[in-house]
Design a protein around this motif. Structure first.
Motif, short mmCIF file in Angstrom:
data_model
loop_
_atom_site.label_atom_id
_atom_site.label_comp_id
_atom_site.label_asym_id
_atom_site.label_seq_id
_atom_site.Cartn_x
_atom_site.Cartn_y
_atom_site.Cartn_z
N ASP A 67 -24.41 -38.62 5.55
CA ASP A 67 -25.70 -38.04 5.91
C ASP A 67 -25.56 -36.91 6.93
OD1 ASP A 67 -24.95 -39.51 8.08
OD2 ASP A 67 -26.70 -40.81 8.12
N MET A 68 -24.34 -36.67 7.39
CA MET A 68 -24.10 -35.58 8.32
C MET A 68 -24.28 -34.22 7.64
SD MET A 68 -20.80 -35.08 10.85
CE MET A 68 -19.63 -35.40 9.55
N TYR A 69 -24.18 -34.20 6.30
CA TYR A 69 -24.24 -32.95 5.56
C TYR A 69 -25.46 -32.91 4.65
CZ TYR A 69 -19.44 -33.11 7.15
OH TYR A 69 -18.32 -33.22 7.92
N THR A 70 -26.61 -33.22 5.20
CA THR A 70 -27.84 -33.25 4.39
C THR A 70 -28.18 -31.87 3.83
OG1 THR A 70 -29.10 -32.94 6.44
CG2 THR A 70 -28.82 -35.19 5.65
N LYS A 71 -27.77 -30.81 4.54
CA LYS A 71 -28.11 -29.46 4.07
C LYS A 71 -27.43 -29.12 2.75
CE LYS A 71 -24.39 -27.25 6.70
NZ LYS A 71 -24.05 -26.24 7.73
N HIS A 72 -26.38 -29.87 2.39
CA HIS A 72 -25.65 -29.54 1.16
C HIS A 72 -26.28 -30.17 -0.08
CE1 HIS A 72 -22.65 -27.60 3.49
NE2 HIS A 72 -22.12 -28.69 3.98
N ARG A 73 -27.13 -31.16 0.11
CA ARG A 73 -27.62 -31.92 -1.05
C ARG A 73 -28.79 -31.17 -1.72
NH1 ARG A 73 -27.51 -36.11 2.84
NH2 ARG A 73 -29.75 -36.38 2.67
N GLN A 74 -28.50 -29.98 -2.20
CA GLN A 74 -29.55 -29.15 -2.77
C GLN A 74 -29.18 -28.62 -4.16
OE1 GLN A 74 -30.16 -26.09 0.15
NE2 GLN A 74 -30.97 -27.48 1.68
N GLU A 75 -28.09 -29.12 -4.73
CA GLU A 75 -27.65 -28.65 -6.04
C GLU A 75 -28.29 -29.51 -7.12
OE1 GLU A 75 -26.35 -26.80 -9.10
OE2 GLU A 75 -26.00 -26.03 -7.09
N PRO A 76 -29.19 -28.95 -7.95
CA PRO A 76 -29.92 -29.76 -8.93
C PRO A 76 -29.04 -30.36 -10.02
CG PRO A 76 -30.36 -27.41 -9.24
CD PRO A 76 -29.60 -27.53 -7.96
N SER A 77 -27.88 -29.76 -10.31
CA SER A 77 -27.04 -30.27 -11.39
C SER A 77 -26.20 -31.47 -10.97
CB SER A 77 -26.11 -29.16 -11.90
OG SER A 77 -25.21 -28.75 -10.88
N LEU A 78 -26.27 -31.83 -9.68
CA LEU A 78 -25.45 -32.92 -9.17
C LEU A 78 -26.32 -34.05 -8.62
CD1 LEU A 78 -22.87 -30.77 -7.14
CD2 LEU A 78 -22.65 -31.56 -9.50
N LYS A 79 -25.80 -35.26 -8.70
CA LYS A 79 -26.43 -36.41 -8.05
C LYS A 79 -25.70 -36.69 -6.74
CE LYS A 79 -25.91 -39.26 -11.47
NZ LYS A 79 -25.97 -40.46 -12.31
N PHE A 80 -26.41 -37.18 -5.74
CA PHE A 80 -25.81 -37.43 -4.44
C PHE A 80 -26.04 -38.88 -4.02
CE2 PHE A 80 -26.34 -32.89 -4.54
CZ PHE A 80 -25.24 -32.40 -3.87
N VAL A 81 -24.97 -39.47 -3.52
CA VAL A 81 -25.05 -40.79 -2.88
C VAL A 81 -24.56 -40.60 -1.45
CG1 VAL A 81 -24.18 -43.16 -2.85
CG2 VAL A 81 -24.67 -42.03 -5.04
N THR A 82 -25.41 -40.95 -0.49
CA THR A 82 -25.06 -40.70 0.91
C THR A 82 -24.85 -42.02 1.65
OG1 THR A 82 -27.38 -40.63 1.55
CG2 THR A 82 -26.35 -38.55 0.97
N TYR A 83 -23.99 -41.96 2.63
CA TYR A 83 -23.77 -43.11 3.51
C TYR A 83 -23.99 -42.68 4.95
CZ TYR A 83 -19.15 -40.97 4.12
OH TYR A 83 -18.13 -40.09 4.37
#
Length: 533
Positions: A67-83
Motif C-alpha cells: 500500500d506504500m505505492y498506491t499512486k501506481h495502481r492506476q493501470e486498467p489492464s492490470l489487477k492489483f492485490v495490495t498488502y
C-alpha cells in the motif's frame, strides 16, 4: 502488370505462416502474478511495463504490491492485490536521501565508504521488514493460492519474490539488476572473472591494469561477504514463516527458471552468461510522445537545440553552491535547458532554463530538437538515450551509476564527470565538446541502430520467455549442473587437492629413488677405493 513469381508466393506464404504462428502462440491465456517492492521508482516501472506486455498478450495479470505505492495502481489492464507495508515511503525515501547526500556532501573517499557501510544495516532492515510485510498476512496469501497462478514474475533485488514463489509453490522468473553483483552471479552460476569483468560500484573499465584488477578482486570478495549476511537475514524469515526452512535463500533464488538481466551488450561489456540468463536491457524504451503545448513551445523556441538536465528521482542537490554552479554553467549556453528540479534551487534562474519537478524524459529525448542529456547516469535513462541516439554527459552519484557512466564513456557516446569536483567551466567545456564533436552523436546513433536491431522489444522478450516456461513446465534443460555442486566441487578444490597429493607423492618417490641411487653409487665406488688402497 507485374508477374507473380514462385519466390514471391513463397515469401508471402512465409509471412502468413509467421502471422499464424504469432496468433496461435497468444491464444492460450495464463494467470500470472507480478511481484516486487524494491522501490517505487525504476524497479516498479520495469515490472509494470512487463505486466502490461503480458496483459497485451491476453494473459490475466495480477500485480502484488504494498500500500506504500498506491499512486501506481492506476493501470486498467492490470489487477492489483495490495498488502499493508511495515515500511513507510518516508522511511524508504529518507534512507535513499541520506545515502545520496553523503555522496554529494563533498566528503572524502574514506568518509563516503564509512557512511555507506553504516547505511547497509538500515537498507537490509527495510528490505527485511518489507518482505515480512508481504508474507505475514496469511489470509492474503491463501487468496493468492486460490488464484492458481501459472507463474510468478518478480524482482531479483526484492529477494522476497523467490520466497513468495516457494510459499505459493509456483515457478518464478526474476528480473535481475542491470549490473549484477558477485552474489547475483553466484546465485545463477554465471562466471565472474575479476580480471576483465568490473565489479559493481567500482566504475572500472573492462581493460584493467594490475592495481585496478587488485581493487576489483577486493570488491568482488566484499560483495560475496555482504551477500552472505543478506541471505542469512532471509533464511531467518523463511524460518519465521515456515517457508521450506530447510532450503537456503541462496538455493531458493537459484531455483528461478529464468534470470532476466536488465542490460544489453549494446552498452554492457562482453561477458559469459548461462543459457537461463537472458539480457533484456531497455525495457522502458519506446518512441517519444507529443509534448504538452507549453513544453513544446519552449523546446521548439530554441534555434540551437535543447539540453535535458536531471539527477533522477532520488538524488537531491543538497548544497546551494552546487545549484548555483549548475545555473551559472547553463546561463553561458546558447541552448535552452530543461532542469528536473529536486532539492536546492539556484538563487537566480537563467532565462534559458525551465525548472520542472517532473519531466517527460523519454518524450523529450525523442524530440528532434533535443541535443544532449546531462544526468546522473541511471540505467533506464542510458537505454532511453541510446534508443533515441542522444549523447550524454554523466554525473554519477551512487551505486551502479559510475559503472553505467564508464560504459557510456568507453563506447565514445558521452563524457563522465565527477559531480563533487565539477565546476561551471568544466561543465560548459564538456557540453561544448560533446555538441561540437560529431563523433559522440555518431557513436550514439550507431549504438541506437545496434540496440534496435533485434526481433522483439525487451519487454516482449520477457513475455515470450515467461510463456515458454509455462508451456514447457519450466526451463530445467537450460539449468547448469553447477547448481548441484557444492563449493568444494565447483572450485575443483577436491581435484586440486588430489593432484597436489599426486604431485607431492611423485616428487617424494623420485627424491627417495635419487637418494637411494646416490647411496648405492657412493657405497660401490667407496668400497672399490678402500680395496685398492
Amino acid at each position: 502488370m507485374v508477374a507473380i513469381t514462385a519466390s514471391m508466393i513463397l515469401k508471402r506464404l512465409h509471412i502468413l505462416a509467421q502471422l499464424l504462428l504469432y496468433c496461435t502462440t497468444s491464444v492460450v491465456s495464463y494467470k500470472i502474478l507480478v511481484a516486487g517492492d524494491a522501490g517505487g521508482g525504476s524497479h516498479y516501472y520495469i515490472l509494470e511495463r512487463i505486466a502490461k506486455a503480458l496483459a497485451q498478450r491476453d494473459h490475466d495479470v495480477t500485480v502484488y504490491v504494498s500500500d506504500m505505492y498506491t499512486k501506481h495502481r492506476q493501470e486498467p489492464s492490470l489487477k492489483f492485490v495490495t498488502y499493508e507495508s511495515l515500511v513507510t515511503m518516508d522511511e524508504w525515501e529518507g534512507l535513499l536521501s541520506n545515502i545520496t547526500s553523503s555522496y554529494l556532501s563533498g566528503e572524502d573517499f574514506l568518509s563516503q565508504i564509512q557512511s555507506q557501510l553504516k547505511a547497509i544495516p538500515f537498507v537490509f532492515k527495510l528490505m527485511r521488514d518489507q518482505c515480512h510485510s508481504a508474507l505475514v498476512d496469511k489470509q492474503l496469501l491463501n487468496q493468492l493460492r486460490e488464484e492458481h497462478f501459472d507463474i510468478i514474475v518478480g524482482d531479483f533485488y526484492f529477494i522476497c519474490t523467490s520466497l513468495l514463489g516457494q510459499a505459493l509453490d509456483k515457478p518464478y522468473v526474476l528480473i535481475d539488476s542491470p549490473l549484477p553483483t558477485a552474489r547475483h552471479y553466484s546465485v545463477n552460476n554465471n562466471p565472474i572473472n575479476p580480471s576483465y569483468i568490473p565489479a559493481t560500484q567500482t566504475g572500472f573499465d573492462h581493460q584493467m591494469k594490475f592495481v585496478t584488477r587488485l581493487m576489483n578482486s577486493f570488491q568482488v570478495c566484499l560483495e560475496y561477504l555482504i551477500g552472505f549476511k543478506l541471505f542469512a537475514d532471509y533464511d531467518h524469515l523463511k524460518q519465521i514463516h515456515n517457508i521450506k526452512p530447510e532450503v537456503s535463500t541462496f538455493t531458493t533464488l537459484g531455483q528461478a527458471e529464468i534470470f532476466f538481466m536488465n542490460n544489453d551488450f549494446t552498452l554492457d561489456f562482453p561477458k559469459p552468461l548461462m543459457p537461463n540468463t537472458i539480457p533484456v536491457g531497455g525495457i522502458l524504451t519506446r518512441p517519444g510522445k507529443p509534448l504538452h503545448p507549453e513544453l513544446e513551445a519552449f523546446v521548439q523556441g530554441s534555434e540551437d537545440g535543447t539540453i535535458i538536465f536531471s539527477l533522477g528521482g532520488y538524488v537531491s542537490i543538497v548544497k546551494q553552491d552546487m545549484a548555483d554552479m549548475f545555473a551559472g554553467a547553463f546561463a553561458r549556453l546558447k541552448q535552452r535547458v530543461i532542469w528536473k528540479q529536486r532539492g536546492k534551487t539556484p538563487r537566480v534562474t537563467p532565462p534559458n532554463v525551465k525548472m520542472m519537478e517532473m519531466i517527460p524524459q523519454n518524450d523529450l529525448l525523442g524530440h528532434p530538437n533535443t541535443r544532449l542529456l546531462v544526468y546522473h547516469c541511471g540505467v533506464n535513462g542510458a537505454y532511453e538515450a541510446i534508443y533515441h541516439g542522444i549523447p550524454v554527459i554523466c554525473l554519477p552519484v551512487f551505486y551502479d551509476q559510475p559503472d553505467i557512466a564508464q560504459r557510456i564513456a568507453s563506447k565514445g557516446a558521452g563524457l563522465r564527470l565527477d559531480i563533487n569536483t565539477v565546476t561551471s567551466e568544466i561543465l560548459v567545456e564538456a557540453i561544448q565538446r560533446v555538441l561540437d564533436d560529431d563523433s559522440f552523436r555518431s557513436n550514439m546513433r550507431t549504438l541506437s541502430a545496434i540496440f534496435k536491431d533485434k526481433p522483439n522489444h525487451p519487454a516482449d522478450e520477457v513475455a515470450l520467455w515467461t510463456e515458454y516456461v509455462v508451456r514447457h513446465g519450466g526451463a530445467g534443460h537450460l539449468r547448469s549442473a553447477a547448481y548441484d555442486l557444492n563449493l568444494l566441487q565447483y572450485l575443483l578444490l577436491d581435484v586440486i587437492l588430489f593432484l597436489t597429493i599426486c604431485i607431492i607423492t611423485v616428487i617424494v618417490i623420485m627424491a627417495t629413488c635419487c637418494r637411494c641411487f646416490v647411496v648405492i653409487v657412493k657405497r660401490k665406488f667407496c668400497s672399490k677405493k678402500v680395496k685398492a688402497e
